[in-house]
Scaffold this active site. Structure first.
Site, mmCIF file in Angstrom:
data_model
loop_
_atom_site.group_PDB
_atom_site.id
_atom_site.type_symbol
_atom_site.label_atom_id
_atom_site.label_comp_id
_atom_site.label_asym_id
_atom_site.label_seq_id
_atom_site.Cartn_x
_atom_site.Cartn_y
_atom_site.Cartn_z
ATOM 1 N N ASP A 26 0.831 -1.208 0.000
ATOM 2 C CA ASP A 26 0.000 0.000 0.000
ATOM 3 C C ASP A 26 0.867 1.261 0.000
ATOM 4 O O ASP A 26 0.342 2.377 -0.013
ATOM 5 C CB ASP A 26 -1.030 -0.016 1.138
ATOM 6 N N SER A 27 2.202 1.080 -0.026
ATOM 7 C CA SER A 27 3.094 2.217 -0.303
ATOM 8 C C SER A 27 2.783 2.764 -1.702
ATOM 9 O O SER A 27 3.260 3.840 -2.073
ATOM 10 C CB SER A 27 4.564 1.801 -0.203
ATOM 11 N N ASP A 65 -1.117 -6.204 -0.286
ATOM 12 C CA ASP A 65 -1.300 -5.611 1.039
ATOM 13 C C ASP A 65 -2.785 -5.368 1.306
ATOM 14 O O ASP A 65 -3.480 -4.803 0.456
ATOM 15 C CB ASP A 65 -0.620 -4.232 1.044
ATOM 16 N N LYS A 95 -0.877 -9.533 2.659
ATOM 17 C CA LYS A 95 -0.052 -9.111 3.799
ATOM 18 C C LYS A 95 -0.936 -8.317 4.752
ATOM 19 O O LYS A 95 -1.745 -7.505 4.316
ATOM 20 C CB LYS A 95 1.133 -8.253 3.356
ATOM 21 N N GLU A 97 -0.747 -5.955 8.296
ATOM 22 C CA GLU A 97 0.057 -5.259 9.293
ATOM 23 C C GLU A 97 -0.443 -5.594 10.692
ATOM 24 O O GLU A 97 -1.649 -5.550 10.946
ATOM 25 C CB GLU A 97 -0.028 -3.734 9.101
ATOM 26 N N GLU A 164 9.703 -4.050 9.645
ATOM 27 C CA GLU A 164 10.005 -2.730 9.083
ATOM 28 C C GLU A 164 10.575 -1.809 10.157
ATOM 29 O O GLU A 164 10.009 -1.666 11.244
ATOM 30 C CB GLU A 164 8.726 -2.109 8.483
HETATM 31 O O1 KIV Z 1 3.521 -1.104 1.523
HETATM 32 C C1 KIV Z 1 4.682 -1.510 1.416
HETATM 33 O O2 KIV Z 1 5.386 -1.259 0.433
HETATM 34 C C2 KIV Z 1 5.225 -2.294 2.513
HETATM 35 C C3 KIV Z 1 6.693 -2.519 2.532
HETATM 36 C C4 KIV Z 1 7.333 -1.307 3.112
HETATM 37 C C5 KIV Z 1 7.079 -3.746 3.234
HETATM 38 O O3 KIV Z 1 4.517 -2.676 3.387
#
Ligand code: KIV
Length: 244
Positions: A26-27, A65, A95, A97, A164
């Site tokens: 989600d970056s 994510d 993924k 968090e 992270e």
């Molecule tokens: O969203 C993302 O790119 C991430 C990475 C920083 C692991 O969670």
């Protein structure tokens, strides 16, 4: 080793370069969509970009994510969101968090057949509460909590966990404790794997990249130069030629 990718071409080239795991992180919010944080990113955006990455048919495992808030709603909604990532976007895993507090949900997802990558340490989706980004695991209390988080996520059935912005000594201890791979980002050299945000490593981030993100390419200036040449050649009549 792993990178993030958000679109067809970056997934294509990452795959050709032999990357093992592609995270549609989600970056996406900060790097591609111009948001200040990952908080505004929605599930629809994640599915849309993950589908583009999967259309590149990378050999790497593609992980999507689960964006802000989704993992904290009722479990049926989280399961439905995860199923969209697998069925609609074509990803191989999601993924999530969060450590100890998310373990029950991770276990239930895994029980339902959804492969889960964990994420502990700095949780960017919590940035509004944290008030900024910082390193974790420097104090004995945080170290203890990170060990608890890591073990809980492992016990819940995650196949690997991202750490992270975790203090390097703490990350070494985590990697030594876990049986599943610990994938570090800003967590020192002693993790089992590494991940970077592709736009940081490619030099495509017009804002400042985090200090831990080494730049392996300089595509931003290369892009600007190509646009400048194109504009110049159109303006002075050198492009296009008849055959173009
Ligand atoms: O969203 C993302 O790119 C991430 C990475 C920083 C692991 O969670």
């Amino acid at each position: 080793m792993a990178v993030t990718a958000f679109d067809y071409p970056s997934a294509h080239y990452a795959s050709r370069a032999g990357i093992d795991l592609i995270l549609v992180g989600d970056s996406l919010g900060n790097t591609v969509l111009g948001f200040e944080t990952t908080v505004p990113v929605t599930l629809d955006m994640m599915v849309h970009h993950s589908a583009a990455v999967n259309r590149a048919a990378p050999e790497a495992l593609v992980v999507t994510d689960i964006p802000f808030g989704e993992a904290h709603r009722d479990f049926d909604r989280l399961l439905a969101s995860s199923m969209r990532c697998l069925q609609e976007a074509g990803s191989g895993a999601v993924k999530i968090e969060g450590g100890e507090s998310m373990a029950d949900r991770i276990a239930a997802l895994v029980g339902a057949g959804v492969p889960v990558l964990g994420h502990i340490g700095l949780l960017p989706q919590q940035v509004l509460r944290l008030g900024g980004y910082r390193k974790f695991g420097k104090t004995p209390e945080e170290r203890k909590q990170l060990l608890t988080d890591a073990r809980a996520v492992e016990r819940a059935g995650a196949f690997a966990v991202v750490a992270e912005m975790v203090d390097a000594d703490c990350a070494r201890e985590l990697a030594g404790t876990l049986k599943i791979p610990l994938i570090g980002i800003g967590a020192g050299p002693d993790c089992d794997g590494q991940i970077l945000v592709s736009y940081d490593l490619l030099g495509l981030n017009p804002e400042q990249s985090p200090s831990f993100a080494r730049r392996f390419g300089d595509l931003g200036p290369a892009m600007e130069e190509a646009f400048r040449r194109y504009a110049g050649e159109v303006r002075d009549g050198r492009f296009p030629e008849r055959k173009e």
